[in-house]
Enzyme design. Sequence first.
Site, PDB file in Angstrom:
ATOM      1  N   GLU A 288      33.015  38.736  30.436  1.00 35.48           N
ATOM      2  CA  GLU A 288      32.114  37.800  31.128  1.00 35.48           C
ATOM      3  C   GLU A 288      30.941  38.540  31.788  1.00 35.48           C
ATOM      4  O   GLU A 288      30.718  38.415  32.992  1.00 35.48           O
ATOM      5  CB  GLU A 288      32.897  36.965  32.146  1.00 35.48           C
ATOM      6  CG  GLU A 288      33.999  36.144  31.476  1.00 35.48           C
ATOM      7  CD  GLU A 288      34.754  35.206  32.408  1.00 35.48           C
ATOM      8  OE1 GLU A 288      34.875  35.529  33.598  1.00 35.48           O
ATOM      9  OE2 GLU A 288      35.215  34.155  31.921  1.00 35.48           O
ATOM     10  N   ASP A 367      43.083  30.744  29.601  1.00 38.58           N
ATOM     11  CA  ASP A 367      42.686  30.990  30.995  1.00 38.58           C
ATOM     12  C   ASP A 367      43.367  30.038  31.968  1.00 38.58           C
ATOM     13  O   ASP A 367      42.739  29.083  32.422  1.00 38.58           O
ATOM     14  CB  ASP A 367      41.165  30.859  31.118  1.00 38.58           C
ATOM     15  CG  ASP A 367      40.650  31.413  32.437  1.00 38.58           C
ATOM     16  OD1 ASP A 367      41.447  31.975  33.192  1.00 38.58           O
ATOM     17  OD2 ASP A 367      39.451  31.280  32.695  1.00 38.58           O
ATOM     18  N   GLU A 395      42.734  26.941  40.198  1.00 42.75           N
ATOM     19  CA  GLU A 395      41.434  26.684  39.570  1.00 42.75           C
ATOM     20  C   GLU A 395      41.466  25.487  38.613  1.00 42.75           C
ATOM     21  O   GLU A 395      40.647  24.581  38.710  1.00 42.75           O
ATOM     22  CB  GLU A 395      40.965  27.939  38.829  1.00 42.75           C
ATOM     23  CG  GLU A 395      39.656  27.735  38.087  1.00 42.75           C
ATOM     24  CD  GLU A 395      39.145  29.008  37.418  1.00 42.75           C
ATOM     25  OE1 GLU A 395      39.796  30.063  37.531  1.00 42.75           O
ATOM     26  OE2 GLU A 395      38.076  28.926  36.787  1.00 42.75           O
TER      27      GLU A 395
HETATM   28  C1  GCV Z   1      36.767  36.228  38.430  1.00 39.90           C
HETATM   29  C2  GCV Z   1      37.850  32.598  34.796  1.00 39.90           C
HETATM   30  C3  GCV Z   1      37.250  32.138  36.092  1.00 39.90           C
HETATM   31  C4  GCV Z   1      36.303  33.170  36.657  1.00 39.90           C
HETATM   32  C5  GCV Z   1      37.049  34.500  36.808  1.00 39.90           C
HETATM   33  C6  GCV Z   1      37.592  34.892  35.443  1.00 39.90           C
HETATM   34  C7  GCV Z   1      38.414  36.162  35.483  1.00 39.90           C
HETATM   35  O1  GCV Z   1      36.878  32.621  33.806  1.00 39.90           O
HETATM   36  O2  GCV Z   1      36.627  30.907  35.919  1.00 39.90           O
HETATM   37  O3  GCV Z   1      35.826  32.705  37.886  1.00 39.90           O
HETATM   38  O4  GCV Z   1      36.239  35.505  37.355  1.00 39.90           O
HETATM   39  O5  GCV Z   1      38.408  33.877  34.947  1.00 39.90           O
HETATM   40  O6  GCV Z   1      39.628  36.043  35.512  1.00 39.90           O
HETATM   41  O7  GCV Z   1      37.875  37.249  35.479  1.00 39.90           O
END
Ligand code: GCV
Length: 681
Positions: A288, A367, A395
Amino acid sequence: MSSKKYNMWLQYQPILNTTCKKHYQKMLTTLYVNGNAPTIQSAEQELTDAIFTMLGQRITSKSDMDHATIVIGNIEEISSLLSNDHIARLAEMNEEGYLVIENQGKIIISGNSDAAVLYGVHHLLRNMQLEQDLISLAVFEQPKNQFRMLNQWDNLNGSVERGYSGKSIFYQNGKIVKDKTRIKDYARYLSSVGINAISINNVNVWEEESYFITKKYLPEIREIADIFRAYGITLYLSINFASPMTIDGMSTADPLNQSVQNWWKDKIAEIYHYIPDFGGFIVKADSENRPGPFTYNRDHADGANMLAKAFEPYGGKVIWRCFVYNHLQDWRDRTTDRARAAYDHFKPLDGKFHENVILQIKNGPMDFQVREGVSPLIGAMPNTNQMIEFQVAQEYTGQQIDLCYLLPQWKQILQFDTYIKGAGTTIAEIVAGTIHTYKYSGIAAVSNIGDDENWTGNTLAQANLYGYGRLIWNPDLSAEEIAQEWIVQTFGNKKEVSNTLGEMLLNSWEIYENYTAPLGVGWMVTPGVHYGPNIDGYEYSKWGTYHFADRDGVGVDRTKETGTGFTTQYAEPNQNLYNDVSKCPDELLLFFHHVPYKYTLKNSKTIIQHIYDTHFKGFEQVEDLIKKWDSLADLIDEERFKNVQNRLKQQKNNAREWRDQINTYFYRKSGVADKQNRAIY
Ligand code: GCV
């Protein structure tokens, strides 16, 4: 700060049961402590404070153990109070193993380390909060998992990534908080459930947080490490892989470059100067948009090993996250499958990592969805240390507005049999390091706390934090046992509360699943915030999270014959179970297969009817949760009662929105009417 909501499960309320109270009062009068390490001091403090509030009596210190009714401390000096059998059993346990023994009216708590003594004290206090008999107590306990970790996703500006409980307790307006009382209290709660490691900043390490490993911040981070140390918790930091460039303006962060390697060597030496027992780094690299070794055509082993080597002289660890996937996918491209990514990237590197590297793998290949398959990477690398990552922060599971007790989900994942080394190769055994004899392994999770007075936004979300610690200490505990422990300690020993709330918690995951994304397909959430329905919100996006609904059917074909081949990452017989549509478990059908709406599930319903039924049911179940909670009005203090009542109201709106949007969407796509003719828009 001290209030019922703040105190979570360490309420230490006065014992109401008079027989029990008298029994405790008689037994717990005088204390002898052996040892003066910070952790032992924490144990002593906890014990004396708790006994005072529970029994209304101050325990007095004794300088000789023969005249004390409670003896805590290191085994060497107090061994004369124990039998040879006790001593032998303790010696057989791991470093964190402890015993709690009642012998002729005396309670003896000892362990194989200072932290173990603290765990033993918490065991006794838990028993007391649960009003259990202390006579003939003979407890021998050790944690199943070596690493029992929490990851904070806190940023220096005070925000918390995916935080649903206010702001950070660690940082405020670009600074580390001066008043660290709350951090100390957090450490207390964590130690009471056996957490032994914590990383205190977001895995997305932004510009200023990159400087945490410099003298600008290390003096204050040392203070935080001191606080956690006194509770048996080792401190870790998340780092920016490109630190040499960000911090010192170097032209490269190539892990094979000598000056980069030297830079990290010096940096790590500097950290240990401040924090001699520093745990190590968490690294989110090439994920990411975070920098990583790919920029230099190096692989993850190159990246992790460079750091691991620099940590070797100090015993530090590199926890390398496997959440690596293409987040710039083209939705038109059906060959790229995000679910495959972690395995495809890491499996070929098995055996290449140094022995102080641990790979941290999310529980599912996507995720943290309400339902997805278990990550096939876990256990698939016999020669590489691994730990699993859960998300206590909700989340995708209701953001601590909606009730979702996650223990049943985690239990199911831990019990999953990978068959990697034949039957019984469960995730629980793999991450405990008993299958592949990893040097280091265990469990980590994203924390769910913030600076809300009740820590977790929704008071009932405290159960997930408590349960996480308890479960990873002892994966054999049931979700129900853990719920009951938490309820009694949090709200007192009242049958009606235990029964009603126990039922609410245990059904809440299923309820949440009922009104959200069906049959394992995942997502369908509002992009970015991830709360509330937006069925096509991610359907044409770059993130690789699609459901492929059209007029004929829905789901992701991950089979080897016609799909992405993800199913081949599992060992047999799981591979065949998931690959064969007729065998695939209902709850994961749309995770693995694209099927017509009229396809019949094992539960004898068509997909479309199942979608309608579960969504109507889920909403009704939320109405029932509200009724159940309301029935407890007189048994729970007003503040906590109102907090939950208010969240449940919001949950109802959310469930209604999900129900109507999902049902309407699939009705419009499929043209198939609900057999029961309920309102679809
Ligand atoms: C810390 C998901 C979440 C992100 C998070 C990512 C990760 O994509 O939405 O906010 O970033 O996981 O675990 O690195």
